[in-house]
Design a protein around this motif. Sequence first.
Motif, mmCIF file in Angstrom:
data_model
loop_
_atom_site.group_PDB
_atom_site.id
_atom_site.type_symbol
_atom_site.label_atom_id
_atom_site.label_comp_id
_atom_site.label_asym_id
_atom_site.label_seq_id
_atom_site.Cartn_x
_atom_site.Cartn_y
_atom_site.Cartn_z
ATOM 1 N N PRO A 1 0.837 -1.207 0.000
ATOM 2 C CA PRO A 1 0.000 0.000 0.000
ATOM 3 C C PRO A 1 0.867 1.250 0.000
ATOM 4 N N VAL A 2 0.477 2.249 -0.775
ATOM 5 C CA VAL A 2 1.334 3.427 -0.924
ATOM 6 C C VAL A 2 1.583 4.114 0.406
ATOM 7 N N GLU A 3 0.584 4.136 1.293
ATOM 8 C CA GLU A 3 0.781 4.763 2.604
ATOM 9 C C GLU A 3 1.862 4.035 3.405
ATOM 10 N N ARG A 4 1.839 2.720 3.329
ATOM 11 C CA ARG A 4 2.843 1.928 4.047
ATOM 12 C C ARG A 4 4.226 2.134 3.436
ATOM 13 N N ALA A 5 4.287 2.198 2.098
ATOM 14 C CA ALA A 5 5.562 2.391 1.431
ATOM 15 C C ALA A 5 6.193 3.715 1.854
ATOM 16 N N VAL A 6 5.407 4.775 1.828
ATOM 17 C CA VAL A 6 5.926 6.094 2.175
ATOM 18 C C VAL A 6 6.327 6.155 3.649
ATOM 19 N N ALA A 7 5.448 5.652 4.531
ATOM 20 C CA ALA A 7 5.744 5.702 5.962
ATOM 21 C C ALA A 7 6.997 4.908 6.294
ATOM 22 N N GLY A 8 7.126 3.714 5.719
ATOM 23 C CA GLY A 8 8.291 2.883 5.995
ATOM 24 C C GLY A 8 9.581 3.535 5.525
ATOM 25 N N LEU A 9 9.567 4.115 4.340
ATOM 26 C CA LEU A 9 10.763 4.767 3.821
ATOM 27 C C LEU A 9 11.112 6.011 4.636
ATOM 28 N N LYS A 10 10.095 6.778 5.021
ATOM 29 C CA LYS A 10 10.361 7.954 5.855
ATOM 30 C C LYS A 10 10.992 7.559 7.180
ATOM 31 N N ASP A 11 10.545 6.462 7.742
ATOM 32 C CA ASP A 11 11.084 6.015 9.024
ATOM 33 C C ASP A 11 12.562 5.647 8.942
ATOM 34 N N THR A 12 13.031 5.320 7.749
ATOM 35 C CA THR A 12 14.453 4.999 7.584
ATOM 36 C C THR A 12 15.265 6.211 7.119
ATOM 37 N N GLY A 13 14.645 7.382 7.134
ATOM 38 C CA GLY A 13 15.359 8.601 6.793
ATOM 39 C C GLY A 13 15.377 8.959 5.324
ATOM 40 N N VAL A 14 14.467 8.380 4.555
ATOM 41 C CA VAL A 14 14.405 8.644 3.119
ATOM 42 C C VAL A 14 13.449 9.811 2.855
ATOM 43 N N ARG A 15 13.875 10.755 2.040
ATOM 44 C CA ARG A 15 13.021 11.871 1.636
ATOM 45 C C ARG A 15 12.134 11.422 0.481
ATOM 46 N N ASP B 1 10.318 22.842 -8.800
ATOM 47 C CA ASP B 1 10.977 22.581 -10.075
ATOM 48 C C ASP B 1 12.230 21.733 -9.832
ATOM 49 N N LEU B 2 12.436 20.708 -10.654
ATOM 50 C CA LEU B 2 13.590 19.827 -10.477
ATOM 51 C C LEU B 2 14.901 20.590 -10.573
ATOM 52 N N ASP B 3 14.997 21.537 -11.488
ATOM 53 C CA ASP B 3 16.213 22.334 -11.611
ATOM 54 C C ASP B 3 16.496 23.108 -10.325
ATOM 55 N N ASP B 4 15.432 23.672 -9.732
ATOM 56 C CA ASP B 4 15.613 24.422 -8.488
ATOM 57 C C ASP B 4 16.069 23.501 -7.362
ATOM 58 N N GLU B 5 15.495 22.321 -7.299
ATOM 59 C CA GLU B 5 15.900 21.358 -6.266
ATOM 60 C C GLU B 5 17.378 21.018 -6.403
ATOM 61 N N LEU B 6 17.832 20.829 -7.630
ATOM 62 C CA LEU B 6 19.241 20.529 -7.860
ATOM 63 C C LEU B 6 20.127 21.697 -7.453
ATOM 64 N N ASP B 7 19.723 22.903 -7.833
ATOM 65 C CA ASP B 7 20.537 24.073 -7.526
ATOM 66 C C ASP B 7 20.589 24.379 -6.035
ATOM 67 N N LYS B 8 19.527 24.056 -5.322
ATOM 68 C CA LYS B 8 19.504 24.303 -3.874
ATOM 69 C C LYS B 8 20.332 23.277 -3.113
ATOM 70 N N GLY B 9 20.720 22.183 -3.776
ATOM 71 C CA GLY B 9 21.507 21.154 -3.108
ATOM 72 C C GLY B 9 20.716 20.320 -2.126
ATOM 73 N N THR B 10 19.423 20.133 -2.408
ATOM 74 C CA THR B 10 18.566 19.409 -1.461
ATOM 75 C C THR B 10 18.369 17.938 -1.825
ATOM 76 N N MET B 11 19.054 17.486 -2.868
ATOM 77 C CA MET B 11 18.773 16.132 -3.360
ATOM 78 C C MET B 11 19.902 15.148 -3.121
ATOM 79 N N GLY B 12 20.849 15.497 -2.282
ATOM 80 C CA GLY B 12 21.987 14.621 -2.058
ATOM 81 C C GLY B 12 21.748 13.495 -1.069
ATOM 82 N N GLY B 13 20.653 13.573 -0.316
ATOM 83 C CA GLY B 13 20.388 12.548 0.684
ATOM 84 C C GLY B 13 19.565 11.394 0.147
#
Length: 282
Positions: A180-194, A205-217
Motif C-alpha cells: 500500500p502506498v501509505e505503508r511504502a511512504v511511511a516505511g521509507l520515511k522512518d528509515t530517513g528517506v526523503r 521545479d527539479l532544476d531548483d531542487e538541484l541548484d539548492k543542493g537538497t537532493m543529495g540525501g
Amino acid sequence: MPPVAPELISPRSPRVSAARRLGKRNFRGKERLFLAEGPQAVREAAGHDGTLVELFATVEAAERYADIIGEARTAGARVHLASEDVIADISTTVTPQGLVGICRFLDTPFEEILAARPKLVAVLAHVRDPGNAGTVLRCADAAGAEAVVLTDASVDLYNPKAVRASVGSLFHLPVAVGVPVERAVAGLKDTGVRILAADGAGDDDLDDELDKGTMGGPTAWVFGNEAWGLPEETRALADAVVRVPIHGKAESLNLATAAAVCLYASARAQRAFGGCRSVTES
C-alpha cells in the motif's frame, strides 16, 4: 551442440500447456512462476540463483545460444528442445526469439528493502501499463537505484510485457510488490528517506531542487499513472511534489522519460562531492 532433450512436438503436451497458462495473471499468482522470453532475459534469469526452472528452445536457438543453454543447465533448469510452433504457442510476442524460460517469482519483502536502508528508490504508485512499469524498473537499475516498490494499485510485475520492457533489470535489484502506498511512504520515511512525488503540476521545479543542493540525501521518487498522474492523497504524503521543467514546446514527458530524468538527477546529486551544485558553476 544442442542439448539432448525430448522433442516437444505437440502444443498439447502437458509441459507446454502449463507454460502457456503463465501468460495469465491468475495462473502466475497460483504457481508463483512467470515467463522470461528471449536471450537477454533468459541469460539474466539463469544467472540469478534458483530462479530459472525450465527452458524451452528451438533447435536453431539452442545452437545459436549454446552458452545460454549451458548456463541454464548449470543453474539446474530443465531444458527442452521444442518446435517453432511450440515456442510460438508459449510465447506472448509476435516474433519469438526461440527461447522461453519459466522462472520463480523473485520479489523481495518490503521489510528487507527497508532493513537495507536504500539511498535511492523508485515507487510505482497507480502505474497500470506494464510497458511503463518495466521501463521504469530498467531506468531505476541504470541510475543505480537500490530498490523498486510497486504499490497494490499498480500493474503485475510479472506481466510478460513488463518483464520484456525491463530488459533483464528485473533480475538485478530488489523489487517489492503489492505494498500500500501509505505503508511504502511511511516505511521509507522512518528509515530517513526523503519522499519526492513526480508530477507535472508540482510546485517545486527539479532544476531548483538541484541548484539548492537538497537532493543529495536518501531519496524515494513516487511515480504515478501516465494519463492522470498521482492522486491528491498520494501527493500529500510526499515531502515535496516536483515537476520536470519543460524548456521547449513539448506538452509533457512520458512516464518512463520523466522517471529517468528524476532518478538520474538524484543519482548525480548523491554522487557529487560535497553535495549537488548548480550547473552554472564551474
